[in-house]
Write an enzyme that holds these catalytic residues in place. Sequence first.
Site, short mmCIF file in Angstrom:
data_model
loop_
_atom_site.label_atom_id
_atom_site.label_comp_id
_atom_site.label_asym_id
_atom_site.label_seq_id
_atom_site.Cartn_x
_atom_site.Cartn_y
_atom_site.Cartn_z
N GLU A 166 27.37 57.10 37.79
CA GLU A 166 26.53 55.95 38.06
C GLU A 166 26.47 55.68 39.57
OE1 GLU A 166 29.68 53.09 35.98
OE2 GLU A 166 28.12 51.96 37.00
N CYS B 136 29.39 53.21 33.09
CA CYS B 136 30.66 53.95 32.93
C CYS B 136 30.73 54.72 31.62
CB CYS B 136 31.83 52.98 33.02
SG CYS B 136 31.78 51.94 34.47
N THR C 250 38.46 45.92 42.81
CA THR C 250 38.36 46.84 41.66
C THR C 250 37.54 48.08 42.02
OG1 THR C 250 36.44 45.72 40.69
CG2 THR C 250 38.60 44.93 40.02
N SER D 228 30.94 40.16 32.59
CA SER D 228 31.18 41.58 32.29
C SER D 228 32.40 41.75 31.39
CB SER D 228 31.32 42.40 33.58
OG SER D 228 32.53 42.11 34.25
N HIS E 140 38.32 52.28 28.65
CA HIS E 140 37.74 52.26 29.99
C HIS E 140 38.50 51.20 30.80
CE1 HIS E 140 35.15 51.86 33.35
NE2 HIS E 140 34.77 50.65 33.01
N LYS F 169 43.59 43.45 27.81
CA LYS F 169 42.68 42.44 27.24
C LYS F 169 41.92 43.04 26.06
CE LYS F 169 41.31 40.04 31.55
NZ LYS F 169 41.76 38.67 31.38
N ASN G 219 38.86 51.73 39.97
CA ASN G 219 37.80 52.02 39.01
C ASN G 219 37.06 53.30 39.39
OD1 ASN G 219 35.94 51.93 36.97
ND2 ASN G 219 35.10 49.91 37.49
N SER H 35 28.62 49.15 31.30
CA SER H 35 27.89 47.88 31.42
C SER H 35 26.42 48.08 31.14
CB SER H 35 28.06 47.31 32.82
OG SER H 35 29.38 46.88 33.00
N1 CAA Z 1 49.68 36.13 40.00
C1 CAA Z 1 49.42 36.71 38.80
N2 CAA Z 1 48.18 36.66 38.22
C2 CAA Z 1 47.22 36.00 38.87
C3 CAA Z 1 47.43 35.37 40.11
C4 CAA Z 1 48.74 35.45 40.69
N3 CAA Z 1 49.00 34.91 41.86
N4 CAA Z 1 46.27 34.80 40.49
C5 CAA Z 1 45.34 35.07 39.53
N5 CAA Z 1 45.93 35.79 38.55
C6 CAA Z 1 45.31 36.34 37.34
C7 CAA Z 1 44.29 35.40 36.69
O1 CAA Z 1 44.94 34.46 35.85
C8 CAA Z 1 43.44 36.39 35.93
O2 CAA Z 1 44.11 36.79 34.76
P1 CAA Z 1 43.42 36.59 33.32
O3 CAA Z 1 42.11 37.35 33.39
O4 CAA Z 1 44.38 37.23 32.38
O5 CAA Z 1 43.22 35.13 33.16
C9 CAA Z 1 43.42 37.62 36.84
O6 CAA Z 1 44.50 37.45 37.75
C10 CAA Z 1 42.13 37.74 37.65
O7 CAA Z 1 41.88 36.50 38.24
P2 CAA Z 1 40.39 35.89 38.31
O8 CAA Z 1 39.72 36.04 36.98
O9 CAA Z 1 40.47 34.57 38.95
O10 CAA Z 1 39.80 36.97 39.31
P3 CAA Z 1 38.38 37.04 40.00
O11 CAA Z 1 37.47 35.97 39.56
O12 CAA Z 1 38.64 37.16 41.46
O13 CAA Z 1 37.77 38.42 39.51
C11 CAA Z 1 37.15 40.27 38.23
C12 CAA Z 1 38.31 39.34 38.62
C13 CAA Z 1 36.10 39.48 37.47
C14 CAA Z 1 37.69 41.39 37.39
C15 CAA Z 1 36.51 40.85 39.55
O14 CAA Z 1 37.45 41.67 40.19
C16 CAA Z 1 35.24 41.64 39.31
O15 CAA Z 1 34.16 41.07 39.31
N6 CAA Z 1 35.36 42.99 39.13
C17 CAA Z 1 34.21 43.86 38.89
C18 CAA Z 1 33.69 43.75 37.48
C19 CAA Z 1 34.63 44.31 36.45
O16 CAA Z 1 35.51 45.10 36.73
N7 CAA Z 1 34.39 43.93 35.18
C20 CAA Z 1 35.16 44.44 34.06
C21 CAA Z 1 34.34 44.55 32.79
S1 CAA Z 1 32.83 45.44 33.08
C22 CAA Z 1 33.23 47.09 33.03
O17 CAA Z 1 34.27 47.44 32.54
C23 CAA Z 1 32.30 48.07 33.63
C24 CAA Z 1 32.75 48.45 34.99
O18 CAA Z 1 33.47 49.43 35.14
C25 CAA Z 1 32.35 47.62 36.11
#
Ligand code: CAA
Length: 391
Positions: free
Chosen positions: A83, A115, A156, A205, A237, A246, A280, A312
């Site tokens: 991709e 992916c 990521t 996502s 994945h 999760k 990733n 996605s």
């Molecule tokens: N110590 C331990 N854990 C902590 C922490 C700390 N100090 N601070 C935060 N955390 C935890 C949070 O509680 C959260 O855990 P949970 O999900 O279990 O609640 C985790 O860390 C992440 O925190 P946030 O959700 O606040 O993080 P974020 O908003 O900054 O973003 C994300 C996380 C959404 C994955 C972001 O990195 C992102 O957008 N990534 C790209 C998209 C992605 O990977 N999506 C996955 C599904 S889509 C897919 O799989 C296709 C693909 O390849 C893209």
Amino acid sequence: MAGDGVIGIHDLSFATTEFVLPHTALAAHNGTEIGKYHHGIGQRSMSVAAADEDIVTLGAAAAEPLTVRHGTDRIRTVVLATESSIDQAKSAGVYVHSLLGLPSATRVVELKQACYGATAAVQFAIGLVHRDPAQQVLVIASDVSKYELDSPGEATQGAAAVALLVGTDPALVRIDGPSGLFTADVMDFWRPNYRDAALVDGQESIAAYLQAVEGTWKDYTEQGGHPLDEFSAFCYHQPFTRMAHKAHRHLLNTCGQDTDEAGINRAVGRTTAYNAVIGNSYTASVYLGLAALLDQADDLSGRSVGLLSYGSGSVAEFFAGRVVPGYREHLRTEAHRAAVDRRRTLDYAAYRELHEWSFPTDGSNHPTPAQSTGSFRFAGLRGHKRVYERR
Ligand code: CAA
């Protein structure tokens, strides 16, 4: 004609980039508490491509060990899934075909569905081998994952390629039984043609991925797949490794089973070692999970492994592999560890410079800086043409 039960993954090899950025360096730059990266998303470092690396050089590096071990005579099809495509028309696989010196009597094509693409490639490969059991199909999953600097997705990122040789009487994993399928038109992650970096709605996502876990499992069950307790491990994945946890928790919930952390760890814990340090790798990610499982687990001979591929947009597939007795003699554990360990660590400023680096689009000659040290390099653009070199 061979039956489905004797077709599968005969060999697997992966390659990753010249450079690596530890999450500690990213956290120091953006002030994030490191626990969020190490535990919250489960990432330690991310592979970063040199200016003279791309999906072609990574794909060729991943596939070359397969052609060296098995020869090229039986390979009549190359499917490259990505991709992070480098051309709107020409398949990146044609460059890989050339770099590896594959026979001209080969069909080569590129596949795309985020992916998920490599799993479509594996399934199509099984169909081709079923039709002509003498042939082997070279499936290459190769991606460079890039998000905007200073965005939540930045942590990521990653990059890698996995090459799989699909054929009869596989030495590693037989692809077994039906598939559970799921498609939903969602905008959780996408990359318009005019952008280098993906756009993503992070929380959406994750929700879309979990919905796909549920959907594929429902279909898998309806198609007569194995019961959940028949699987020894699950390769998901892994956009970040906590996503595997999760996803498995969600699957257990869907099946009305206990979701204790120890059980989830037993199911997915051995699949995350490479993804946690590579990041990733999009199409390659689920197969890096399989590589980690095979390289690390106690003997899995005869055991079933569940594979959940999510792309996605979204398309997902759940299917089963049965590990072939004697598989450990064919693993490439040492080479895989070396691919990870050989990376050179970047500081944040050098990473940022690479992230921002791009070619002018004027069609003149633009050599790339010689940064990588692997067997293949992307030497530059000449008259809008990409030029590759073997060292
Ligand atoms: N110590 C331990 N854990 C902590 C922490 C700390 N100090 N601070 C935060 N955390 C935890 C949070 O509680 C959260 O855990 P949970 O999900 O279990 O609640 C985790 O860390 C992440 O925190 P946030 O959700 O606040 O993080 P974020 O908003 O900054 O973003 C994300 C996380 C959404 C994955 C972001 O990195 C992102 O957008 N990534 C790209 C998209 C992605 O990977 N999506 C996955 C599904 S889509 C897919 O799989 C296709 C693909 O390849 C893209």
